[in-house]
Design a protein around this motif. Sequence first.
Motif, mmCIF file in Angstrom:
data_model
loop_
_atom_site.group_PDB
_atom_site.id
_atom_site.type_symbol
_atom_site.label_atom_id
_atom_site.label_comp_id
_atom_site.label_asym_id
_atom_site.label_seq_id
_atom_site.Cartn_x
_atom_site.Cartn_y
_atom_site.Cartn_z
ATOM 1 N N ALA A 12 -1.085 -16.968 10.295
ATOM 2 C CA ALA A 12 -1.419 -16.443 8.978
ATOM 3 C C ALA A 12 -0.769 -17.291 7.890
ATOM 4 O O ALA A 12 0.365 -17.739 8.029
ATOM 5 N N PRO A 13 -1.467 -17.532 6.811
ATOM 6 C CA PRO A 13 -0.874 -18.284 5.707
ATOM 7 C C PRO A 13 0.339 -17.542 5.149
ATOM 8 O O PRO A 13 0.461 -16.345 5.303
ATOM 9 N N SER A 14 1.212 -18.274 4.495
ATOM 10 C CA SER A 14 2.442 -17.673 3.996
ATOM 11 C C SER A 14 2.189 -16.562 2.994
ATOM 12 O O SER A 14 3.014 -15.686 2.834
ATOM 13 N N GLN A 19 7.651 -12.273 5.072
ATOM 14 C CA GLN A 19 8.741 -12.666 5.946
ATOM 15 C C GLN A 19 8.462 -12.096 7.329
ATOM 16 O O GLN A 19 8.196 -10.907 7.467
ATOM 17 N N SER A 20 8.514 -12.930 8.341
ATOM 18 C CA SER A 20 8.248 -12.459 9.694
ATOM 19 C C SER A 20 9.460 -11.692 10.220
ATOM 20 O O SER A 20 10.572 -11.858 9.723
ATOM 21 N N VAL A 114 14.919 -21.387 31.410
ATOM 22 C CA VAL A 114 15.437 -21.232 30.051
ATOM 23 C C VAL A 114 14.749 -22.213 29.120
ATOM 24 O O VAL A 114 14.645 -23.404 29.412
ATOM 25 N N ASP A 115 14.286 -21.690 27.990
ATOM 26 C CA ASP A 115 13.757 -22.512 26.906
ATOM 27 C C ASP A 115 14.669 -22.354 25.699
ATOM 28 O O ASP A 115 15.312 -21.323 25.533
ATOM 29 N N VAL A 116 14.701 -23.372 24.872
ATOM 30 C CA VAL A 116 15.412 -23.287 23.598
ATOM 31 C C VAL A 116 14.352 -23.049 22.538
ATOM 32 O O VAL A 116 13.378 -23.797 22.432
ATOM 33 N N SER A 117 14.537 -22.007 21.742
ATOM 34 C CA SER A 117 13.586 -21.689 20.678
ATOM 35 C C SER A 117 14.024 -22.390 19.391
ATOM 36 O O SER A 117 15.134 -22.176 18.901
ATOM 37 N N PHE A 118 13.137 -23.234 18.865
ATOM 38 C CA PHE A 118 13.383 -23.929 17.603
ATOM 39 C C PHE A 118 12.572 -23.233 16.527
ATOM 40 O O PHE A 118 11.361 -23.053 16.678
ATOM 41 N N THR A 119 13.245 -22.832 15.447
ATOM 42 C CA THR A 119 12.575 -22.076 14.389
ATOM 43 C C THR A 119 12.506 -22.864 13.092
ATOM 44 O O THR A 119 13.400 -23.648 12.763
ATOM 45 N N LEU A 120 11.408 -22.606 12.381
ATOM 46 C CA LEU A 120 11.198 -23.148 11.038
ATOM 47 C C LEU A 120 10.272 -22.171 10.339
ATOM 48 O O LEU A 120 9.137 -21.985 10.754
ATOM 49 N N PHE A 121 10.764 -21.519 9.290
ATOM 50 C CA PHE A 121 10.035 -20.433 8.658
ATOM 51 C C PHE A 121 9.566 -20.736 7.247
ATOM 52 O O PHE A 121 9.177 -19.847 6.515
ATOM 53 N N SER A 122 9.580 -21.964 6.857
ATOM 54 C CA SER A 122 9.095 -22.361 5.538
ATOM 55 C C SER A 122 7.817 -23.169 5.715
ATOM 56 O O SER A 122 7.827 -24.213 6.379
ATOM 57 N N GLY A 123 6.733 -22.674 5.124
ATOM 58 C CA GLY A 123 5.466 -23.392 5.220
ATOM 59 C C GLY A 123 5.570 -24.813 4.701
ATOM 60 O O GLY A 123 5.023 -25.746 5.301
ATOM 61 N N ILE A 155 11.088 -26.072 25.821
ATOM 62 C CA ILE A 155 11.230 -25.860 24.376
ATOM 63 C C ILE A 155 10.220 -24.823 23.935
ATOM 64 O O ILE A 155 9.066 -24.849 24.360
ATOM 65 N N ASN A 156 10.650 -23.930 23.069
ATOM 66 C CA ASN A 156 9.779 -22.943 22.447
ATOM 67 C C ASN A 156 9.743 -23.271 20.960
ATOM 68 O O ASN A 156 10.788 -23.381 20.322
ATOM 69 N N VAL A 157 8.552 -23.462 20.413
ATOM 70 C CA VAL A 157 8.397 -23.793 18.997
ATOM 71 C C VAL A 157 7.968 -22.533 18.263
ATOM 72 O O VAL A 157 6.896 -21.994 18.525
ATOM 73 N N ASP A 158 8.801 -22.042 17.364
ATOM 74 C CA ASP A 158 8.506 -20.830 16.598
ATOM 75 C C ASP A 158 8.462 -21.200 15.121
ATOM 76 O O ASP A 158 9.446 -21.057 14.401
ATOM 77 N N PHE A 159 7.334 -21.732 14.685
ATOM 78 C CA PHE A 159 7.118 -22.097 13.280
ATOM 79 C C PHE A 159 6.211 -21.042 12.682
ATOM 80 O O PHE A 159 5.125 -20.797 13.208
ATOM 81 N N GLU A 160 6.629 -20.429 11.606
ATOM 82 C CA GLU A 160 5.880 -19.332 11.021
ATOM 83 C C GLU A 160 5.642 -19.557 9.532
ATOM 84 O O GLU A 160 6.276 -20.398 8.918
ATOM 85 N N SER A 161 4.737 -18.744 9.007
ATOM 86 C CA SER A 161 4.382 -18.773 7.580
ATOM 87 C C SER A 161 3.795 -20.116 7.165
ATOM 88 O O SER A 161 4.176 -20.697 6.154
ATOM 89 N N LEU A 162 2.863 -20.603 7.965
ATOM 90 C CA LEU A 162 2.248 -21.888 7.663
ATOM 91 C C LEU A 162 1.419 -21.811 6.389
ATOM 92 O O LEU A 162 0.711 -20.843 6.156
ATOM 93 N N ASP A 163 1.518 -22.855 5.596
ATOM 94 C CA ASP A 163 0.686 -22.970 4.399
ATOM 95 C C ASP A 163 -0.709 -23.396 4.807
ATOM 96 O O ASP A 163 -0.906 -24.038 5.849
#
Length: 182
Positions: A12-14, A19-20, A114-123, A155-163
């Motif tokens: 979903a767009p930002s 905020q997730s 085990v995976d490492v979750s990498f987060t980025l929450f800024s579109g 690796i787990n990629v958790d990128f949210e609020s994509l523009d």
Amino acid sequence: MRTALVVSLLLAPSIAIAQSPHEEALREHADTAPFDFPSLGIHRSPNDATPRVRRVVYGYYPYWVDAWEDVRWDLLTHIAFFSVNIEGDGSIGRTNGWPDTDFVDTAHLFGVKVDVSFTLFSGAAVLELCGSAANRARGIGNMIDLMEAGGADGINVDFESLDRGTRDCYTCLLYTSPSPRD
């Protein structure tokens, strides 16, 4: 070394979600010290290092949680250490206690990957990371380095609020093969 990649993404767009829940939890615990996962001092012993489930069962373990004794390792196939922050330029932000080899050793004792979750929450930061070949390469390299430093399996990629307009360059990030490593 072959690298597994799991993707967790809210498309979903930002503007659709301010905020997730993941972002909210990370902000709430920003000043919380990482839990010091004890060294294999577990109270139940693994009778068998194979999970009892027939399908992939994926769990997340937030760095601030101290209820490690309550983890039902026998009902998991994978668990993600949540989380390590990655920045738009591909550098690593807060690691929140990673690498945690005691966490990895305990999961592996029970046959859990085990995976490492990498987060980025800024579109805007996701676009900065994914839209630049140099940033993508730096980010992928840094994620793999941290994964290997902790003995994780993926690796787990958790990128949210994509523009809007990020989809194509995000896809490029996911399809970018890492450079061969020694």
